[in-house]
Design an enzyme around this catalytic site. Structure first.
Site, PDB file in Angstrom:
ATOM      1  N   GLU A 231     -10.287  22.588 104.632  1.00  0.00           N
ATOM      2  CA  GLU A 231     -10.912  21.476 105.355  1.00  0.00           C
ATOM      3  C   GLU A 231     -10.765  20.264 104.448  1.00  0.00           C
ATOM      4  O   GLU A 231     -11.464  20.131 103.449  1.00  0.00           O
ATOM      5  CB  GLU A 231     -12.379  21.781 105.662  1.00  0.00           C
TER       6      GLU A 231
ATOM      7  N   CYS B 155     -16.609  13.670 105.463  1.00  0.00           N
ATOM      8  CA  CYS B 155     -15.242  13.881 105.966  1.00  0.00           C
ATOM      9  C   CYS B 155     -15.140  13.521 107.444  1.00  0.00           C
ATOM     10  O   CYS B 155     -14.144  12.948 107.881  1.00  0.00           O
ATOM     11  CB  CYS B 155     -14.821  15.334 105.754  1.00  0.00           C
TER      12      CYS B 155
END
Length: 463
Positions: free
Chosen positions: A235, A269
């Site tokens: 990720e 993020c």
């Protein structure tokens, strides 16, 4: 002021509000790494032999430990990476909710799965072994637990290599897991240099690797793991589009955009980094958005009223400022902020840039801090094209009151998630992960459990 986050021989925990060093953690030797990985293997053997119910009970206890110690955990995150205290408490509570959900749903996730063949064949999910997890600092508890909970539920061991500036948080999490009932080694912390991380990856006792971090770090680790034929889940970075169409509920969209971009001081993020506005509502949205951002409280993260704290590291603040200045030099308009704040601490003014277009740094790169980039789209199709004009594909938001249109457009956006009339968020009930340079694989939901398990086919009496 000492703003370093590491030294040659130790990880340093530095308060980003004032630069004071609050912890020094000497890096471990290769001999210690060998012993730690050996202990994780022992922990895996003990833990994988437990019943599913034992693991579910452990998760319920972990939720209770987190809630009992919420203040100590939250204050450590506030001191180590500057997270505003109210948001830090919310992060710990979210981790407890995560444990609750898997404790309630884990049995069904781990049960044998039937096949089209009927009772003669089924699929069992078996643990792989110790999983090395290289985690970032921005959510020092949530990033760890959202991987560790499903990995441990599956009977694996979890070996944490945390960011060097949040080692205090790492050791608090380790203590909580031990108190909750995982055997020694089933959850462990490594404090090692990048060179030793590479050695850990290729150690035959490490079964797989999970990474949350930058594209550069993920690419390097994936290459190392791939050479050793290890499964990886990545990720990585994101530059999420937040698309507002002309028929959107403007007031709600503005509120969501402010939270979606500026919570955790913009260090997320899946933050709303590129706000793409359909032309008819662009001016009205911009006016309300700037007004709302300018009202955000900046200050000491330990203060209950603070919404924007310091950035976690001085070098990241410098990098963000360079990105902003280059974007302005390329023609973007500064509507708010756009500079480092004077005085102690790694503070950066909440910033709004207008007229940001492809080719500008704030559009093309990930901006990890309190900076919003506004882009005007001439049509719905143009908005989708702008959203996809990125090397990233983590998540995104789409604002429209036409749900049928939203379903059609969601399929055209190249991201791992789309949130209609909301902002991107992670939740144990649904998977999270990206495409393109945002990585691959999924965390959370049943996907997060099955990613690190052996799906074993069992077939009786095949003739």
């Amino acid at each position: 002021m000492n703003s370093s986050f590491h030294s040659i021989d130790a990880a340093l925990s530095t308060n980003p509000s004032n630069g004071d060093v609050i912890g020094r953690y000497p890096y471990e030797s290769i001999e210690h790494l060998d012993r730690s990985v050996g202990l994780s293997m022992q922990g895996f053997k003990a833990w994988s032999g437990t019943t599913v119910q034992t693991r579910l009970d452990m998760l319920a206890r972990m939720a209770a430990v987190l809630r009992r110690d919420i203040e100590a955990l939250a204050r450590m995150a506030t001191r180590e990476m500057g997270k505003p205290i109210v948001q830090a408490r919310a992060e710990v509570e979210k981790c407890a909710v995560l444990c609750d959900w898997y404790a309630q749903n884990g049995a069904a996730i781990l049960g044998d799965q039937s096949t089209a063949i009927g009772e003669q064949a089924y699929v069992s999910y078996l643990p792989l072994g110790p999983v090395l997890a290289v985690m970032p600092w921005n959510f020092p508890y949530w990033q760890v637990l959202r991987g560790a909970v499903p990995i441990l539920l599956g009977g694996n061991a979890y070996v944490l290599k945390h960011a060097p500036n949040v080692m205090g948080c790492a050791y608090l999490v380790e203590a909580a897991w031990l108190e909750a009932g995982v055997p020694p080694g089933a959850f462990s912390v490594l404090n090692i240099t990048p060179e030793l991380v590479a050695k850990a990856i290729v150690d035959p006792r490490i079964a797989a690797v999970a990474v949350t971090g930058s594209v550069r770090a993920g690419s390097a680790i994936a290459a190392q793991a791939g050479a050793a034929l290890k499964k990886t889940v990545l990720e990585l970075g994101g530059s999420d589009p937040f698309i507002v169409l002309a028929d959107a509920d403007l007031e709600s969209a503005v509120k969501a955009a402010v939270v979606g971009r500026f919570q955790n001081t913009g260090q997320i993020c899946i933050a709303a980094k590129r706000i793409i506005l359909e032309a008819p509502i662009a001016a009205a949205f911009t006016e309300r958005f700037v007004q709302a951002v300018s009202a955000l409280q900046i200050g000491d993260p330990a203060d209950e009223t603070t919404y924007i704290g310091p950035m976690a590291r001085y070098d990241l603040r410098d990098e963000l400022d360079t990105q902003v200045q280059r974007t302005v030099e390329a023609g973007a308009e500064v509507l708010l902020g756009a500079s480092k704040m004077a005085g102690k601490g790694n503070y950066y003014e909440p910033t709004v840039l207008a007229g940001v277009r492809p080719g500008m740094v704030a559009f093309d790169q990930e901006t990890f801090g309190p900076v919003a980039a506004l882009t005007v789209a001439e049509s719905v199709d143009d908005a989708i094209d702008l959203a996809n004009n990125s090397e990233f594909g983590l998540s995104g938001a789409l604002w429209t009151q036409n749900k049928d249109l939203a379903r059609q457009l969601a399929r055209r956006v190249d991201t791992g998630g789309i949130f209609v009339n909301g902002f991107s968020a992670s939740d144990p009930r649904v998977p999270i992960g990206g495409v393109k340079k945002s990585g691959y694989g999924r965390e959370l939901s049943h996907y997060g459990v099955h990613e690190f398990m052996n799906a074993q086919t069992v077939w009786f009496d095949r003739t």
